[in-house]
Design a protein around this motif. Structure first.
Motif, short mmCIF file in Angstrom:
data_model
loop_
_atom_site.label_atom_id
_atom_site.label_comp_id
_atom_site.label_asym_id
_atom_site.label_seq_id
_atom_site.Cartn_x
_atom_site.Cartn_y
_atom_site.Cartn_z
N GLN A 206 -52.44 21.23 21.74
CA GLN A 206 -52.37 20.73 23.12
C GLN A 206 -53.74 20.57 23.76
N ILE A 207 -54.69 21.46 23.43
CA ILE A 207 -56.00 21.35 24.07
C ILE A 207 -56.97 20.51 23.24
N GLU A 208 -56.93 20.65 21.92
CA GLU A 208 -57.85 19.89 21.07
C GLU A 208 -57.63 18.39 21.20
N THR A 209 -56.38 17.98 21.27
CA THR A 209 -56.07 16.55 21.40
C THR A 209 -56.72 15.96 22.64
N LEU A 210 -56.71 16.70 23.73
CA LEU A 210 -57.27 16.19 24.99
C LEU A 210 -58.78 16.04 24.90
N LYS A 211 -59.44 16.93 24.17
CA LYS A 211 -60.89 16.80 24.00
C LYS A 211 -61.22 15.62 23.09
N ILE A 212 -60.51 15.50 21.98
CA ILE A 212 -60.79 14.44 21.02
C ILE A 212 -60.56 13.06 21.63
N LEU A 213 -59.50 12.91 22.40
CA LEU A 213 -59.18 11.62 23.02
C LEU A 213 -59.91 11.43 24.34
N GLY A 214 -60.72 12.41 24.72
CA GLY A 214 -61.47 12.31 25.96
C GLY A 214 -62.62 11.32 25.87
N GLU A 215 -63.17 10.99 27.02
CA GLU A 215 -64.25 9.99 27.11
C GLU A 215 -65.59 10.69 27.32
N LEU A 216 -66.57 10.26 26.55
CA LEU A 216 -67.91 10.81 26.67
C LEU A 216 -68.64 10.14 27.83
N LYS A 217 -68.99 10.95 28.86
CA LYS A 217 -69.68 10.44 30.04
C LYS A 217 -70.81 11.39 30.42
N ASP A 218 -72.01 10.84 30.56
CA ASP A 218 -73.17 11.63 30.99
C ASP A 218 -73.35 12.89 30.14
N GLY A 219 -73.15 12.73 28.84
CA GLY A 219 -73.38 13.84 27.92
C GLY A 219 -72.31 14.89 27.88
N LYS A 220 -71.16 14.63 28.51
CA LYS A 220 -70.05 15.57 28.49
C LYS A 220 -68.75 14.82 28.19
N VAL A 221 -67.80 15.55 27.65
CA VAL A 221 -66.49 14.97 27.36
C VAL A 221 -65.56 15.20 28.54
N GLU A 222 -65.08 14.11 29.13
CA GLU A 222 -64.02 14.19 30.14
C GLU A 222 -62.68 14.17 29.41
#
Length: 350
Positions: A206-222
């Motif tokens: 549940q948490i890993e999927t959200l990080k992997i599919l997140g968007e890289l912005k300003d050096g951080k993953v949203e």
């Protein structure tokens, strides 16, 4: 990408365990990497690998590796890249010690996956997240791959998220015994049975999927705003995680469009021609009996995923079945592809 002139020396941490053995099996004959060091626990140190390991892979131990002496998991190994198959109970400080000493650590363990500056990488899905390593304070680097059940799921979801936007996902897994390591689940527990609980698995998905599919912005993953529910089960299959997925989209999607998006999906590893990159990434079957672990887990040398049974869902929009090889794509093979991408992107120097 052009062939390397000289193979890169690599080490394996946790070399006698199930993931370590799979690293050895898959790296044998690799066009870029050559095993030059094996690290394991104190009881194996100083022994020839063939005497230290209870080898249970289908292929024999490569002769050169069989006669290597096992070392301690300490950062004095003759290589710059180490693949970590260490158990999570010990992986954290050992991997950090190697990174501090200048090693590139390609980890299969969970310990650093959710660290803000550590890529949780599936190269076919989020190759841009690799740039997170530029923010790490180590002399070396740490790169992780996700939980085996997460890997197959995100590979099925990413093409759909890019095209239609994901709203909600419900997944029920039927996970192979090899995912529990060796000796794993007792035969008295699993024969004629299923176990509806795998410690920590649902939370990781549940948490890993959200990080992997997140968007890289300003050096951080949203993290993705996807709403995800997971239920995980252990079943009497040796290799191959099957997952039943139901989902809803933010945009309208037709069945034929979904199938086309899956079949056409390619990403950075395929463009670069990385050795472990599957092409196609996704196999779709029209036959309602497929996919099946015994028949389809080895597609793409175990690095591709298989999908079938796409149909309407009475609660969400659609539902389907996805299969992935948990010890190859979901573990050692995925980590090797991570290392290949890192080298191809210029993050390794002799």
């Amino acid at each position: 990408m052009e062939q390397l002139k000289n193979k890169i020396p690599v080490g394996i941490l946790g070399a006698t365990g199930s993931v370590g053995q799979k690293f050895i099996e898959l790296l044998d004959g690799h066009p870029w990497f050559k095993i030059t060091a094996l690290g394991a626990s104190e009881r194996s140190v100083g022994k020839l690998y063939k005497h230290a390991a209870n080898w249970f892979q289908t292929k024999s131990i490569p002769t050169r590796v069989a006669n290597m002496v096992v070392s301690r998991c300490e950062p004095d190994l003759p290589c710059r890249i180490v693949f970590s198959g260490l158990d999570a109970a010990v992986a954290g400080p050992i991997e950090e010690a190697f990174a501090e000493a200048g090693y590139i650590v390609i980890s299969n363990a969970k310990n650093h996956r959710m660290s803000e500056d550590v890529p949780l990488l599936v190269p076919d899905i989020n190759p841009d997240h690799l740039t997170l390593i530029e923010q790490q304070k180590y002399k070396g680097k740490i790169v992780t791959n996700p939980n085996c059940s997460t890997t197959g799921l995100v590979m099925a979801l990413k093409p759909l998220d890019d095209t239609f936007g994901l709203d909600k996902v419900s997944v029920v897994t039927m996970q192979a015994l090899s995912g529990a390591g060796y000796p794993g689940v007792s035969s008295l527990d699993i024969i004629d049975n299923m176990i509806p609980y795998i410690d920590g698995e649902e939370e990781k998905m549940q948490i890993e999927t959200l990080k992997i599919l997140g968007e890289l912005k300003d050096g951080k993953v949203e993290f993705s705003d996807l709403v995800l529910s997971a239920q995980c089960n252990r079943v009497p299959v040796i290799n191959g995680h099957m997952e039943s997925v139901s989902l809803s989209f933010k945009k309208p999607a037709k069945k034929e469009e979904i199938i086309r998006v899956w079949k056409e999906y390619r990403s950075e590893p395929q463009k670069l021609g990385l050795p472990f990159a599957p092409d196609p990434v996704i196999y779709y079957f029209d036959d309602s009996r497929f996919p099946q672990p015994r028949l389809h887990r080895e597609l793409g040398n175990g690095m591709a995923i298989s999908i079938g049974r796409l149909r309407d869902c009475a609660i969400l929009d659609y539902k389907f079945t996805v299969l992935s090889h948990n010890t190859v794509r979901g573990a050692a093979g995925g980590a090797i592809l991570n290392a290949e991408l890192l080298v191809a992107k210029g993050y390794y120097e002799d």
